[in-house]
Scaffold this motif. Structure first.
Motif, mmCIF file in Angstrom:
data_model
loop_
_atom_site.group_PDB
_atom_site.id
_atom_site.type_symbol
_atom_site.label_atom_id
_atom_site.label_comp_id
_atom_site.label_asym_id
_atom_site.label_seq_id
_atom_site.Cartn_x
_atom_site.Cartn_y
_atom_site.Cartn_z
ATOM 1 N N GLU A 18 61.954 31.788 57.947
ATOM 2 C CA GLU A 18 61.230 31.205 56.817
ATOM 3 C C GLU A 18 61.137 29.699 57.049
ATOM 4 O OE1 GLU A 18 63.350 32.448 53.300
ATOM 5 O OE2 GLU A 18 61.930 34.106 53.069
ATOM 6 N N ILE A 19 59.975 29.200 56.809
ATOM 7 C CA ILE A 19 59.747 27.780 57.070
ATOM 8 C C ILE A 19 59.006 27.142 55.899
ATOM 9 C CG2 ILE A 19 59.768 27.880 59.596
ATOM 10 C CD1 ILE A 19 56.483 27.899 57.812
ATOM 11 N N ILE A 20 58.975 25.850 55.903
ATOM 12 C CA ILE A 20 58.185 25.147 54.886
ATOM 13 C C ILE A 20 56.914 24.621 55.561
ATOM 14 C CG2 ILE A 20 58.173 23.298 53.169
ATOM 15 C CD1 ILE A 20 60.442 25.223 52.714
ATOM 16 N N LEU A 21 55.818 24.942 54.943
ATOM 17 C CA LEU A 21 54.544 24.573 55.551
ATOM 18 C C LEU A 21 53.758 23.626 54.645
ATOM 19 C CD1 LEU A 21 52.865 25.632 58.107
ATOM 20 C CD2 LEU A 21 51.494 26.801 56.379
ATOM 21 N N VAL A 22 53.189 22.609 55.253
ATOM 22 C CA VAL A 22 52.234 21.798 54.505
ATOM 23 C C VAL A 22 50.950 22.600 54.489
ATOM 24 C CG1 VAL A 22 51.042 19.590 54.346
ATOM 25 C CG2 VAL A 22 53.324 19.712 55.363
ATOM 26 N N ALA A 23 50.651 23.141 53.344
ATOM 27 C CA ALA A 23 49.622 24.173 53.297
ATOM 28 C C ALA A 23 48.215 23.613 53.163
ATOM 29 C CB ALA A 23 49.900 25.143 52.153
ATOM 30 N N ASN A 24 48.098 22.403 52.652
ATOM 31 C CA ASN A 24 46.742 21.891 52.431
ATOM 32 C C ASN A 24 46.382 20.788 53.427
ATOM 33 O OD1 ASN A 24 48.527 20.084 51.392
ATOM 34 N ND2 ASN A 24 47.267 19.527 49.618
ATOM 35 N N LEU A 25 47.045 20.800 54.559
ATOM 36 C CA LEU A 25 46.703 19.826 55.592
ATOM 37 C C LEU A 25 45.374 20.222 56.212
ATOM 38 C CD1 LEU A 25 48.182 17.397 56.960
ATOM 39 C CD2 LEU A 25 48.792 18.973 58.767
ATOM 40 N N LYS A 26 44.570 19.217 56.464
ATOM 41 C CA LYS A 26 43.272 19.497 57.056
ATOM 42 C C LYS A 26 43.466 20.184 58.411
ATOM 43 C CE LYS A 26 39.114 17.185 58.584
ATOM 44 N NZ LYS A 26 38.613 15.953 59.145
ATOM 45 N N PRO A 27 42.806 21.318 58.629
ATOM 46 C CA PRO A 27 42.965 22.021 59.907
ATOM 47 C C PRO A 27 42.573 21.124 61.078
ATOM 48 C CG PRO A 27 41.864 23.435 58.338
ATOM 49 C CD PRO A 27 41.953 22.068 57.702
ATOM 50 N N CYS A 28 43.242 21.351 62.175
ATOM 51 C CA CYS A 28 43.027 20.470 63.324
ATOM 52 C C CYS A 28 43.168 21.291 64.591
ATOM 53 C CB CYS A 28 44.086 19.362 63.269
ATOM 54 S SG CYS A 28 44.190 18.424 64.771
ATOM 55 N N LYS A 29 42.348 20.981 65.555
ATOM 56 C CA LYS A 29 42.390 21.732 66.804
ATOM 57 C C LYS A 29 43.431 21.129 67.738
ATOM 58 C CE LYS A 29 38.386 24.123 68.495
ATOM 59 N NZ LYS A 29 37.048 24.002 69.049
ATOM 60 N N LEU A 30 44.366 21.909 68.176
ATOM 61 C CA LEU A 30 45.366 21.456 69.137
ATOM 62 C C LEU A 30 45.280 22.357 70.362
ATOM 63 C CD1 LEU A 30 48.428 20.938 66.774
ATOM 64 C CD2 LEU A 30 47.091 19.156 67.872
ATOM 65 N N SER A 51 67.257 27.569 51.518
ATOM 66 C CA SER A 51 68.637 27.980 51.772
ATOM 67 C C SER A 51 68.889 29.438 51.379
ATOM 68 C CB SER A 51 69.604 27.053 51.042
ATOM 69 O OG SER A 51 69.281 27.046 49.677
ATOM 70 N N LYS A 52 68.013 29.997 50.587
ATOM 71 C CA LYS A 52 68.090 31.441 50.282
ATOM 72 C C LYS A 52 66.738 32.027 50.647
ATOM 73 C CE LYS A 52 70.167 30.892 45.974
ATOM 74 N NZ LYS A 52 70.136 31.221 44.544
ATOM 75 N N PRO A 53 66.703 33.310 50.951
ATOM 76 C CA PRO A 53 65.394 33.927 51.226
ATOM 77 C C PRO A 53 64.469 33.765 50.025
ATOM 78 C CG PRO A 53 67.173 35.423 51.835
ATOM 79 C CD PRO A 53 67.806 34.244 51.168
ATOM 80 N N MET A 54 63.257 33.390 50.257
ATOM 81 C CA MET A 54 62.280 33.223 49.182
ATOM 82 C C MET A 54 61.031 33.997 49.522
ATOM 83 S SD MET A 54 63.518 31.180 46.830
ATOM 84 C CE MET A 54 62.089 30.573 45.919
ATOM 85 N N LYS A 55 60.251 34.269 48.489
ATOM 86 C CA LYS A 55 59.018 35.002 48.719
ATOM 87 C C LYS A 55 58.039 34.104 49.481
ATOM 88 C CE LYS A 55 56.424 36.641 45.318
ATOM 89 N NZ LYS A 55 56.340 37.057 43.903
ATOM 90 N N ALA A 56 57.330 34.714 50.396
ATOM 91 C CA ALA A 56 56.328 33.939 51.127
ATOM 92 C C ALA A 56 55.306 33.372 50.154
ATOM 93 C CB ALA A 56 55.633 34.822 52.160
ATOM 94 N N GLY A 57 54.995 32.136 50.298
ATOM 95 C CA GLY A 57 53.997 31.508 49.440
ATOM 96 C C GLY A 57 54.613 30.713 48.305
ATOM 97 N N SER A 58 55.927 30.806 48.107
ATOM 98 C CA SER A 58 56.575 30.046 47.036
ATOM 99 C C SER A 58 56.296 28.563 47.200
ATOM 100 C CB SER A 58 58.097 30.255 47.076
ATOM 101 O OG SER A 58 58.400 31.629 47.103
ATOM 102 N N GLU A 59 56.074 27.932 46.085
ATOM 103 C CA GLU A 59 55.744 26.515 46.161
ATOM 104 C C GLU A 59 57.012 25.693 46.350
ATOM 105 O OE1 GLU A 59 53.135 23.251 43.713
ATOM 106 O OE2 GLU A 59 53.097 25.359 43.043
ATOM 107 N N VAL A 60 56.895 24.609 47.008
ATOM 108 C CA VAL A 60 58.036 23.720 47.234
ATOM 109 C C VAL A 60 57.720 22.355 46.640
ATOM 110 C CG1 VAL A 60 59.465 22.588 48.970
ATOM 111 C CG2 VAL A 60 58.555 24.882 49.419
ATOM 112 N N ARG A 61 58.629 21.847 45.816
ATOM 113 C CA ARG A 61 58.421 20.473 45.342
ATOM 114 C C ARG A 61 59.689 19.885 44.786
ATOM 115 N NH1 ARG A 61 54.649 21.289 40.002
ATOM 116 N NH2 ARG A 61 55.667 23.156 39.266
ATOM 117 N N ILE A 78 50.283 16.802 48.054
ATOM 118 C CA ILE A 78 50.791 17.592 49.173
ATOM 119 C C ILE A 78 51.230 18.953 48.672
ATOM 120 C CG2 ILE A 78 52.511 17.698 51.010
ATOM 121 C CD1 ILE A 78 52.719 14.609 50.676
ATOM 122 N N ASN A 79 50.656 19.976 49.257
ATOM 123 C CA ASN A 79 50.968 21.327 48.836
ATOM 124 C C ASN A 79 51.905 21.971 49.850
ATOM 125 O OD1 ASN A 79 51.005 23.965 48.002
ATOM 126 N ND2 ASN A 79 48.806 24.031 47.569
#
Length: 656
Positions: A609-621, A646-656, A558-559
């Motif tokens: 700023e949000i956390i996104l599951v970046a490698n989820l298979k695209p899906c039409k909604l 909890s602090k501003p982070m650069k867009a694209g920062s990895e979360v784990r 999960i990315n």
RNA sequence: CGCGGGAUGGAGCAGUCGGUAGCUCGUCGGGCUCAUAACCCGAAGGUCGUGAGGUUCAAGUCCCACUCCCGCAACCA
């Protein structure tokens, strides 16, 4: 003259959940028709029941952790209690798990197989478990179930097929040449255009994917699928396929199969085809009524504003519920339920018109004549129009009932009631009472009133099964003859009956107060339901968490990335969805559709700023390609919060 | 071009083969007092979604275009 028969059926209901007003609608309508026909002297057979096989039931029972049969028995018991409560006068209640039914189904299956109408083949398709349906590849939407959007799995199973295609021409002819067979007419076009003319395919009539059903006798790893198992209830209930076919010979063909419009297809295509194959006469009429939709009164916060027939019956009486269903919903079309409309109907028709008429008439009879129905005297001009309405009513009501126009039938009956109320004002009995010389006239007036009430009540009896008994009691009718259609000639009742005033037939309801209370009840029920469901899920989750451990490798798949919301707008025609533009520092803005519209306005999302599951298979909604999923926390109270660093982070920062 | 249903006085609906727009509830006024603040009479209130569209002697009603709403996500009758 031999007695004419009338065989009427409801569909058999699927006991997978709670019973609701819609089920009651079908059943109450049939009950009114059955009672009316009985009073007309027909030998009526009224059939209802339950369709108890299939994977879904099996699953539901398992999820509750109860043996299937035990689970069904409980739900069926509830249903029969509900029918008892609503005074449903069915002659037989069939369960597809009944022994005689299962045997007959096996016989029918064997017969059709022996004569080549059923053959064995292989079936490949995509199966949606919750919907219990197979789909072809082309039917899938984005590889998911076109009905519910859930995952499907490719399954291949060997299956028996019924040669439906063979009967296509006969079916088209049947519907085109017998406009009475399928009603209302709009359904004929629907069937012809959507199914029959484009061409019928043979249908699969057995399953190997589950075993909760009737075994195919010569191939026991197969279970008979719903078409042959369920539809045939209409004949097996009469003993077809058993040793004793007396009832079948007496009552078949059915005079009316009543059902909701969504299952008309099965009854107007598959069912006749099966009968053709068995060489049995076809039912005379298949009727698809509209739906009862739930609306308004603010309770429809989301969707689950179930209207509980039991609660309504307990609060307002069974007749109130019956009357509303029979009167308010235009037959053949969709109708809508609202607490306000329900109460208002009860107040105006039942309390004000009918109940009050009985009250004022019996009160006067008591006051002026000590409760003894007086002699009828000379007929005056005013009396005639009342008498005409009374005498003409039966014919009109019967005609409406024959056309299945139940609301119209009630309307005709109410014409008597309305006319009688007016008659009181025209004749002013309270003035007559003051003048001793008008005594004879007063007698006539009171007699006419009580007689009009009696006649209206006779007609009302198939519809309001509790109240009519009360009314006869109040006006002192004890002679059975005077309670039947044979007595619908004005003046049939004789004087001397003992009238009693008693309590109000229907109490007036305070609309504002009760609407509020009903809303509160519905909300409470809803909350409890949600709580239960969540609790169950929690339990499930707790139980499964320990079993479904994942490894760090699984997690690494999960990315997760921090993203900045660059734009946000509502998705049209979707109340829950927001379309977001999310920056992951990739040099482009991703489109993400998220179901958070209820909690977050588009404006407040921008810049978050949000956390996104970046490698989820695209899906039409809703037609929009969504490239990722936003992480949110949610609790049992329906709150939802977006997860942010909890602090501003650069867009694209990895979360784990 | 997903499918289906709908748009008529404040609300909910009728309006069949095109020919003066009806019903129930509500509102207002009146009557009555037998009755469950009920009942009876009367009144107000609609350019019948839009298009100074088409057909017609005549359109809510048929044809065309458009707009908006609703169900399809339910407890599936």
């Amino acid at each position: 003259m031999s007695q004419q028969k009338y065989y009427i059926t409801t569909p058999i209901y699927y006991p997978s959940g709670k019973w609701h007003l819609g089920t009651c609608y079908t059943t109450v309508i049939c009950d009114a028709l059955a009672r009316f026909k009985r009073m007309q002297g027909y030998d009526v057979f009224y059939l209802t029941g339950t369709d108890e096989h299939g994977q879904k039931i099996d699953d539901v029972a398992k999820s509750v952790g109860v043996p299937v049969k035990e689970y069904i028995d409980k739900v069926v018991k509830e249903l029969r209690e509900l029918w008892g409560l609503l005074d449903i006068s069915y002659d037989k209640f069939i369960r597809t798990t009944d022994d005689y039914h299962e045997k007959a189904v096996q016989k029918i299956f064997e017969k059709l197989y022996a004569q080549g109408d059923i053959y064995k083949d292989e079936y490949e398709g995509y199966y949606c478990k919750p919907c219990e349906s197979f789909w072809t590849k082309s039917q899938l939407v984005d590889g998911k179930c076109p009905d519910c959007g859930r995952e499907v799995s490719l399954m291949k199973e060997e299956s028996y097929f019924f040669r439906l295609s063979k009967y296509q021409d006969r079916l088209i002819k049947l519907i085109e040449e017998n406009p009475e067979f399928l009603q209302p007419k709009s359904r004929q076009n629907e069937m012809l255009n959507n199914f029959l003319r484009p061409g019928l395919q043979d249908i699969s009539v057995s399953r190997t994917s589950f075993d909760w059903g009737v075994k195919v006798p010569f191939d026991p790893k197969h279970v008979v699928y719903v078409w042959i198992d369920a539809l045939t209830n209409y004949i097996t209930a009469l003993g077809y396929g058993s040793d004793d076919t007396t009832l079948f010979e007496k009552y078949w063909p059915a005079d009316l199969h009543m059902m909701g419009k969504e299952i008309v297809r099965f009854h107007s295509i598959i069912w006749p085809a099966i009968l053709m194959a068995l060489d049995i006469p076809l039912p005379k009429k298949v009727y698809g009524h509209g739906w009862l939709l739930l609306s308004g009164d603010k309770i429809s916060k989301s969707k689950g504003n179930a209207v509980d027939p039991v609660i309504l019956s307990e609060r307002y009486g069974v007749d109130a519920v019956r009357y509303y269903l029979l009167r308010e919903i235009p037959f053949g079309q969709d109708g809508s339920y609202s607490n306000r409309a329900f109460i208002s109907r009860i107040n105006s028709d039942l309390a004000n018109d009918f109940g009050n008429l009985v009250s004022r008439s019996t009160a006067m009879c008591s006051q002026y004549f000590g409760g003894i129905v007086p002699e009828r005297g000379e007929i005056e001009e005013v009396d005639k129009s009342l008498i005409d309405v009374c005498n003409g009513a039966y014919e009109k009501v019967a005609k409406a009932m024959d056309s299945l126009l139940v609301p119209e039938a009630l309307e005709e009956i109410w014409k008597i009631i309305i006319r009688a109320n007016k008659y009181i004002d025209e004749t002013t009995p309270w003035l007559l009472a003051k003048d001793e010389s008008k005594r004879a006239r007063l007698q006539s007036v009171i007699y006419n009133l009580i007689e009009a009430i009696r006649m209206a009540n006779v007609l009302v009896s198939p519809f309001l099964t509790k109240s009519y008994v009360e009314v006869f009691k109040k006006i002192g009718v004890t002679d059975e003859y005077l309670e039947g259609f044979g007595s619908l000639e004005f003046g049939t009742m004789r004087s001397g009956a003992k009238v009693e005033k008693g309590e109000a037939l229907f109490k007036r309801i305070d609309i504002e107060k009760d609407v509020k209370e009903l809303e509160a009840i519905a909300e409470k029920a809803e909350a409890e339901k949600n709580k239960k469901a969540e609790k169950k899920e929690d339990e499930k989750a707790e139980n499964t968490v320990t079993f479904e451990e994942i490894t760090i490798d699984d997690f690494a798949k999960i990315n997760l990335r921090v993203g900045k919301v660059a734009s946000a707008e509502k998705v049209e025609k979707a109340d829950k969805l927001l379309k977001l533009g999310v920056d992951l520092g990739e040099g482009r803005i991703r489109t993400v559709v998220s179901g958070i519209a209820k909690w977050y306005a588009p404006d407040e999302m921008v810049g978050k700023e949000i956390i996104l599951v970046a490698n989820l298979k695209p899906c039409k909604l809703r037609g929009i390609m969504s490239e990722g999923m936003i992480l949110c926390a949610s609790d049992e109270d329906g709150n939802l919060a977006i997860v942010s660093p909890s602090k501003p982070m650069k867009a694209g920062s990895e979360v784990r």
